[in-house]
Structures are given as structure tokens and as C-alpha cells.
Design an enzyme around this catalytic site. Structure first.
Site, PDB file in Angstrom:
ATOM      1  N   CYS A  31      59.983  89.117  33.000  1.00  0.00           N
ATOM      2  CA  CYS A  31      59.082  89.115  34.167  1.00  0.00           C
ATOM      3  C   CYS A  31      59.723  89.976  35.241  1.00  0.00           C
ATOM      4  O   CYS A  31      60.364  90.975  34.931  1.00  0.00           O
ATOM      5  CB  CYS A  31      58.815  87.683  34.653  1.00  0.00           C
ATOM      6  SG  CYS A  31      60.294  86.787  35.188  1.00  0.00           S
ATOM      7  N   GLY A  32      59.586  89.619  36.509  1.00  0.00           N
ATOM      8  CA  GLY A  32      60.205  90.393  37.569  1.00  0.00           C
ATOM      9  C   GLY A  32      61.682  90.101  37.730  1.00  0.00           C
ATOM     10  O   GLY A  32      62.511  91.003  37.771  1.00  0.00           O
TER      11      GLY A  32
END
Length: 281
Positions: free
Chosen positions: A240-241
């Protein structure tokens, strides 16, 4: 000793077991760096009774890295969890103030450290409040320090170099929890110096597709979401981030009956800012 019925529990279950011995409740609320909200302050002002604040962003994180809230060493984890008064045989329930956002990160951390009796509260604190369940505020008495022992399970976590070596391996599916615009590089990354795009052969599965109104979607829908982007026998690697919402995918995959689940801890913050790693738009 209460045993969590699965990795996801309802507010009704938690309310029923609220005063059980050996049940520990953790508030794992966290907000994006752009937010002005202060999760620990909010915890002190309103929380589930006896909930302890679990700071995976600053305190229970690897200190010797430039990347945010990386998984700490087993030794650091042991010390921090012992200071929270948690025993190896405790049932642990984690929630956050979003509903379902950051709590799965702590679920994954405990899983990686070998703790089996751990669950996330479906719907989180909003669902708890909506059910007119009790709350408390103010300072919480210091927990009695325990001697927690981690049993690190390395299959739950992967580093960037190992992941890069697996990008062409058809027995692996890399699933990215960021929004589609960030995945395809049409929207800039929120952190400076991080390239847009995705890893070669990765698939987009925004974590928001697994959640409705702060709750996980039904198991049948979860199964369909994962079947659409991976084969049942594949090892799933989640990114993800910065390693938070990847854990939403990991929890969702477990609820869908998938095995061989791994989180890429550095996630796009590391991959997108380290120019030796390939990026596709």
C-alpha cells in the site's frame, strides 16, 4: 480465558466479554500525515473501557529506518507489549476510530510475532458508539508489566529485495491496496520524492473495495474480490502506501479463507522512493 472466535469480532461479542480476565483491548487509531487529528489525545478523551493505546507509528516501530512505522524487532516488540501489560495467552482485540483502517496493522504485527489469539473489531469505535456501549475517558492506570515473548513468523513479512525477485513468479500475486489513480500513476503520491505507478505484474485491489460503512463486506464478496485478482493457490503479497492498509487486505484475505499471506512492510513509500526498483505506469 476468552478465545476470539475469528480474526474479526463484533461489538456484541466484545460487549459480552468486556470484563473477562485475560482480555486486552487496544486502540490502534492512526491518521495520515496530512491530518491534524491526534489519535492518542482522542483516545484519552473517549475510548472503549480499559482500552490501551498502541502507538505503532512512533513507539512500537523500528527506530533505525527512514521509512514510517516499520515493523520493530521482536525484542522491541516484546518490551513494548510487556509494558502494555499483555501476556502471551491474552486475547487481544484491536480497534480504530475510522471503523476499519489502521487496526488491521496491529493485528498483522501480532500475527508476525506469533500471537494467535488476536482479532480486529468490525466497525471499530464508530460501531461501538452506535451500539450505545459504555465508554471511558481520562488517564488509564499504568498496566502491570509482564514478560511477553515473541515468536517471530517471517512468512508474514517481506523486504523489497526479496519481493523484487518474486515479481515474475507466477506462484505469487502482489496486490496493491492504494486507490486506482495512485496505482496507475495518474494521481501524485502524498509523500514527496515518491514516484507514481506500481510494481511490474502487481494487481490493483483498493482496500476500500473490502469495506462498506466501516465494516468488512460479506465473506462471499470478499472471496469474489480476491478470486478476481489472484488464484486460490497463490501466495499473496500485500502493499500500500506505507504498510497500513496493506494489512486490511491481509485480514480480508484471511477472512476469505486464503493462506500464505505476506505484507510488504516498506510498501510504496520505500519502493517508489528507491530508484533501483522498477515502476510501471
Amino acid at each position: 480465558m476468552p478465545l476470539v472466535p475469528s480474526s474479526l469480532v463484533t461489538t456484541d461479542w466484545l460487549a459480552e466479554h468486556l470484563t473477562d480476565d485475560n482480555l486486552v483491548i487496544l486502540d490502534a487509531s492512526w491518521f495520515m500525515p496530512s491530518s491534524t487529528r491526534k489519535p492518542q489525545q482522542e483516545w484519552s478523551e473517549k475510548r472503549i473501557p480499559s482500552a490501551r493505546y498502541f502507538d505503532f507509528d512512533k513507539k512500537i516501530a523500528e527506530p533505525s529506518t527512514q521509512f514510517p512505522h516499520m515493523l520493530p524487532s521482536p525484542e522491541l516488540f516484546e518490551k513494548a507489549v510487556s509494558e502494555l501489560g499483555i501476556n502471551n495467552d491474552d486475547a487481544v482485540v484491536v480497534y480504530d476510530t475510522h471503523g476499519l483502517f489502521s487496526a488491521p496493522r496491529v493485528w498483522w504485527m501480532f500475527k508476525a510475532m506469533g500471537h494467535k489469539n488476536i482479532a480486529v473489531l468490525d466497525g471499530g469505535f464508530p460501531a461501538w458508539l452506535a451500539g450505545n456501549n459504555p465508554i471511558e475517558k481520562g488517564e488509564l492506570a499504568a498496566a502491570e508489566i509482564t514478560v511477553y515473548k515473541a515468536a517471530f513468523e517471517p512468512e508474514w513479512v517481506i523486504d523489497a529485495d526479496t519481493l523484487e525477485s518474486l515479481l515474475d513468479d507466477h506462484s505469487v500475486a502482489v496486490l496493491d491496496a492504494r486507490g486506482a489513480a495512485r496505482f496507475f500513476g495518474t494521481e501524485p503520491e502524498p509523500r514527496q520524492g515518491v514516484r507514481g505507478g506500481h510494481m511490474p505484474n502487481a494487481k490493483s485491489l483498493p482496500f476500500s473495495q473490502l469495506i462498506k460503512d466501516g465494516f468488512f463486506i460479506d465473506k462471499e464478496l470478499l472471496v469474489n474480490r480476491f478470486n478476481a485478482v489472484s488464484d486460490i493457490e497463490q501466495r499473496l503479497i500485500f502493499s500500500c502506501g506505507s504498510g497500513v492498509t496493506a494489512c486490511v487486505l491481509a485480514l480480508g484475505a484471511e477472512l476469505a479463507g486464503r493462506k500464505m499471506l505476506t505484507v510488504y512492510d516498506g510498501s510504496w513509500t520505500e519502493w517508489g522512493s528507491t530508484y533501483k526498483y522498477p515502476v510501471v505506469k
